[in-house]
Enzyme design. Structure first.
Site, PDB file in Angstrom:
ATOM      1  N   SER A  50      43.465  13.233 -44.366  1.00  0.00           N
ATOM      2  CA  SER A  50      44.731  12.562 -44.056  1.00  0.00           C
ATOM      3  C   SER A  50      45.467  12.076 -45.295  1.00  0.00           C
ATOM      4  O   SER A  50      46.592  11.598 -45.209  1.00  0.00           O
ATOM      5  CB  SER A  50      44.483  11.376 -43.115  1.00  0.00           C
ATOM      6  OG  SER A  50      43.621  10.428 -43.722  1.00  0.00           O
ATOM      7  N   THR A  71      40.492  15.773 -39.719  1.00  0.00           N
ATOM      8  CA  THR A  71      40.838  14.456 -39.186  1.00  0.00           C
ATOM      9  C   THR A  71      41.264  14.595 -37.728  1.00  0.00           C
ATOM     10  O   THR A  71      41.694  15.666 -37.288  1.00  0.00           O
ATOM     11  CB  THR A  71      42.010  13.835 -39.965  1.00  0.00           C
ATOM     12  OG1 THR A  71      43.144  14.714 -39.890  1.00  0.00           O
ATOM     13  CG2 THR A  71      41.644  13.632 -41.429  1.00  0.00           C
ATOM     14  N   ASP A 150      47.229   4.283 -20.261  1.00  0.00           N
ATOM     15  CA  ASP A 150      47.669   5.504 -20.937  1.00  0.00           C
ATOM     16  C   ASP A 150      48.779   6.128 -20.098  1.00  0.00           C
ATOM     17  O   ASP A 150      48.530   6.606 -18.989  1.00  0.00           O
ATOM     18  CB  ASP A 150      46.511   6.489 -21.105  1.00  0.00           C
ATOM     19  CG  ASP A 150      46.836   7.591 -22.100  1.00  0.00           C
ATOM     20  OD1 ASP A 150      47.941   8.181 -21.995  1.00  0.00           O
ATOM     21  OD2 ASP A 150      46.005   7.865 -22.985  1.00  0.00           O
ATOM     22  N   ARG A 206      47.206   3.724 -36.315  1.00  0.00           N
ATOM     23  CA  ARG A 206      48.035   3.942 -37.503  1.00  0.00           C
ATOM     24  C   ARG A 206      48.811   2.658 -37.777  1.00  0.00           C
ATOM     25  O   ARG A 206      49.134   1.905 -36.852  1.00  0.00           O
ATOM     26  CB  ARG A 206      49.011   5.116 -37.301  1.00  0.00           C
ATOM     27  CG  ARG A 206      48.369   6.492 -37.361  1.00  0.00           C
ATOM     28  CD  ARG A 206      47.832   6.805 -38.763  1.00  0.00           C
ATOM     29  NE  ARG A 206      47.300   8.154 -38.869  1.00  0.00           N
ATOM     30  CZ  ARG A 206      46.034   8.477 -38.708  1.00  0.00           C
ATOM     31  NH1 ARG A 206      45.150   7.542 -38.367  1.00  0.00           N
ATOM     32  NH2 ARG A 206      45.620   9.731 -38.847  1.00  0.00           N
ATOM     33  N   ASP A 226      42.460  -1.773 -39.659  1.00  0.00           N
ATOM     34  CA  ASP A 226      41.903  -0.794 -40.600  1.00  0.00           C
ATOM     35  C   ASP A 226      42.998   0.123 -41.127  1.00  0.00           C
ATOM     36  O   ASP A 226      42.746   0.938 -42.001  1.00  0.00           O
ATOM     37  CB  ASP A 226      40.823   0.035 -39.881  1.00  0.00           C
ATOM     38  CG  ASP A 226      40.118   1.010 -40.800  1.00  0.00           C
ATOM     39  OD1 ASP A 226      39.575   0.564 -41.826  1.00  0.00           O
ATOM     40  OD2 ASP A 226      40.114   2.225 -40.489  1.00  0.00           O
ATOM     41  N   GLU A 231      50.111   2.997 -46.784  1.00  0.00           N
ATOM     42  CA  GLU A 231      48.831   3.284 -47.439  1.00  0.00           C
ATOM     43  C   GLU A 231      49.037   4.375 -48.493  1.00  0.00           C
ATOM     44  O   GLU A 231      49.847   5.284 -48.295  1.00  0.00           O
ATOM     45  CB  GLU A 231      47.818   3.772 -46.403  1.00  0.00           C
ATOM     46  CG  GLU A 231      47.393   2.724 -45.392  1.00  0.00           C
ATOM     47  CD  GLU A 231      46.352   3.268 -44.426  1.00  0.00           C
ATOM     48  OE1 GLU A 231      45.474   4.028 -44.871  1.00  0.00           O
ATOM     49  OE2 GLU A 231      46.429   2.951 -43.232  1.00  0.00           O
ATOM     50  N   HIS A 248      41.022   1.603 -44.125  1.00  0.00           N
ATOM     51  CA  HIS A 248      41.074   2.861 -43.373  1.00  0.00           C
ATOM     52  C   HIS A 248      39.734   3.599 -43.436  1.00  0.00           C
ATOM     53  O   HIS A 248      39.667   4.784 -43.788  1.00  0.00           O
ATOM     54  CB  HIS A 248      42.202   3.751 -43.897  1.00  0.00           C
ATOM     55  CG  HIS A 248      42.716   4.716 -42.859  1.00  0.00           C
ATOM     56  ND1 HIS A 248      44.022   5.133 -42.807  1.00  0.00           N
ATOM     57  CD2 HIS A 248      42.091   5.345 -41.822  1.00  0.00           C
ATOM     58  CE1 HIS A 248      44.181   5.985 -41.807  1.00  0.00           C
ATOM     59  NE2 HIS A 248      43.023   6.125 -41.196  1.00  0.00           N
ATOM     60  N   GLY A 251      36.791   5.588 -39.302  1.00  0.00           N
ATOM     61  CA  GLY A 251      36.252   6.902 -38.955  1.00  0.00           C
ATOM     62  C   GLY A 251      35.345   7.495 -40.009  1.00  0.00           C
ATOM     63  O   GLY A 251      34.916   8.644 -39.883  1.00  0.00           O
ATOM     64  N   TYR A 252      35.019   6.708 -41.035  1.00  0.00           N
ATOM     65  CA  TYR A 252      34.271   7.231 -42.181  1.00  0.00           C
ATOM     66  C   TYR A 252      32.759   7.159 -41.989  1.00  0.00           C
ATOM     67  O   TYR A 252      32.040   6.565 -42.783  1.00  0.00           O
ATOM     68  CB  TYR A 252      34.668   6.456 -43.437  1.00  0.00           C
ATOM     69  CG  TYR A 252      35.815   7.052 -44.213  1.00  0.00           C
ATOM     70  CD1 TYR A 252      36.848   7.704 -43.557  1.00  0.00           C
ATOM     71  CD2 TYR A 252      35.877   6.957 -45.598  1.00  0.00           C
ATOM     72  CE1 TYR A 252      37.898   8.238 -44.269  1.00  0.00           C
ATOM     73  CE2 TYR A 252      36.940   7.488 -46.307  1.00  0.00           C
ATOM     74  CZ  TYR A 252      37.943   8.126 -45.633  1.00  0.00           C
ATOM     75  OH  TYR A 252      38.995   8.671 -46.332  1.00  0.00           O
TER      76      TYR A 252
END
Length: 373
Positions: A50, A71, A150, A206, A226, A231, A248, A251-252
């Protein structure tokens, strides 16, 4: 021979390409700060994260045929440009869904530990996709009141957004969009100030999905984030205002990154019509190394397995490190923290089959359910 250029930070991408490619290929790596259009003059495929904006400026003078992003999100990809140029593209939806779920549960654990949340309070989930579904399942299994919204789905248990805003804790899991019937740019904004009084808001989607003006003006909102505007040079003031601020890294995880690498390597092989047969994404459980007795202790004390999520993801420590970086060095410090984030496994990678030996009252079915997340 197919020439592929890949971000050096995509783990084991060469191994994954070899796993899926039946034909020969040439692989070169780049550091994301170095990539310019000149690298792509004779390239067939580009594999990114990303951190790279893939658009006309980068690709217009290249014979590139495929762009893959390891990603879940694609807001860094100019998909319209690529479609217009007949450049195939792919990404890795859901690759780090368990990783982000782990982050949110670790954040809830921090809140419980500091007396700001308990298992009787309610959680509202905005977005019932790969991450939202997992959170809904695990929170329900812990008997925490949970609701989801949703606008693109019609499941009978989904609720209107007003019900979500009435929850004690709201966590956001939507893509960033500025167009369509339900754009998410500043989905949560200054108009929601009253709704968010004395609430908790977690943003791992985001930066632009939450109005940072709202965060700065609110005096009674607990904000955990996060992701940020601009960024890797976020606002120092917003970083300091956040209850927990991380660079961020939700997801790492090891599995999240490897899943992303597998998914784009497979898609790349499909595009060039050279995929090996009988390949699939596999997962293997490993034994929990941090002491099952800690999880049992937390389940009895809090009705929530704090150690399960904090043992490999100490958000308070990461946040303190980010907040300690001076404003003048925040850009470089943010990148360094991201690049050097300690390797961690997703919680559902582990086996907990021996936990019943410690305490027979523990519901093993709850831990077995992780395998389906």
């Amino acid at each position: 021979m197919i020439k592929i250029v890949a971000d050096s930070q995509i783990p084991n991408i060469e191994g994954k390409l070899t796993e899926f490619f039946a034909d020969e290929y040439l692989l070169e790596y780049f550091e994301y700060v170095e990539l310019t259009s000149k690298y792509l003059r004779d390239v067939d495929a580009l594999l990114v994260r990303s951190t790279i904006k893939v658009d006309k400026e980068l690709c217009d003078h290249s014979p590139i045929k495929f762009v893959g992003s390891a990603t879940a999100g694609i807001d860094h990809l100019d998909t319209k440009y690529m479609n217009d140029r007949d450049i195939a593209w792919g990404h890795a939806p859901g690759c780090n869904a368990a990783s982000v779920t782990h982050y949110v549960m670790a954040a809830i654990g921090e809140l419980i530990q500091e007396g700001l949340f308990n298992h009787k309070k309610s959680v509202g989930i905005l977005g019932y996709g790969n991450i939202g579904k997992r959170l809904y399942q695990i929170l329900s299994a812990l008997n925490i009141p949970v609701y989801a919204h949703d606008p693109f789905l019609r499941y009978p248990f989904l609720v209107e957004i007003d019900k979500i805003l009435a929850c004690d804790l709201i966590t956001i899991h939507v893509p960033y969009s500025t167009e369509g019937s339900h754009p998410t740019r500043e989905l949560i904004n200054i108009s929601h100030a009253k709704d968010l009084k004395d609430k908790i808001l977690i943003n791992t989607s985001r930066g632009g999905v939450v109005s940072e003006a709202l965060v700065m003006e609110s005096q009674d909102l607990i904000y955990i984030a996060d992701v940020w505007l601009n960024e890797p040079a976020p606002s120092p003031a917003v970083i300091q205002k956040a209850f927990i601020a991380t660079p961020h890294i939700a997801g790492y995880s090891i599995e999240g990154k490897l899943n992303g690498a597998s998914m784009i390597a497979m898609e790349c092989a499909k595009v060039f019509k050279c995929i090996k047969e009988s390949n699939s994404l596999e997962s293997h459980s490993i034994e929990w190394p941090h002491g099952l007795e800690n999880i049992v202790r937390d389940m009895h004390a809090f009705g929530f397995p704090l150690a399960l999520f904090k043992s490999e993801l100490d958000l308070r420590s990461i946040s303190n490190t980010l907040k300690s970086i001076s404003a003048t060095n925040l850009h470089n410090g943010y990148i360094d923290l991201r690049v050097n984030h300690s390797p961690r496994h997703d919680f559902n990678t582990y086996s907990f089959k021996e936990i019943e030996d410690i305490d027979e009252s523990i519901n093993l079915a709850f831990f077995d359910s992780f395998k389906n997340l």
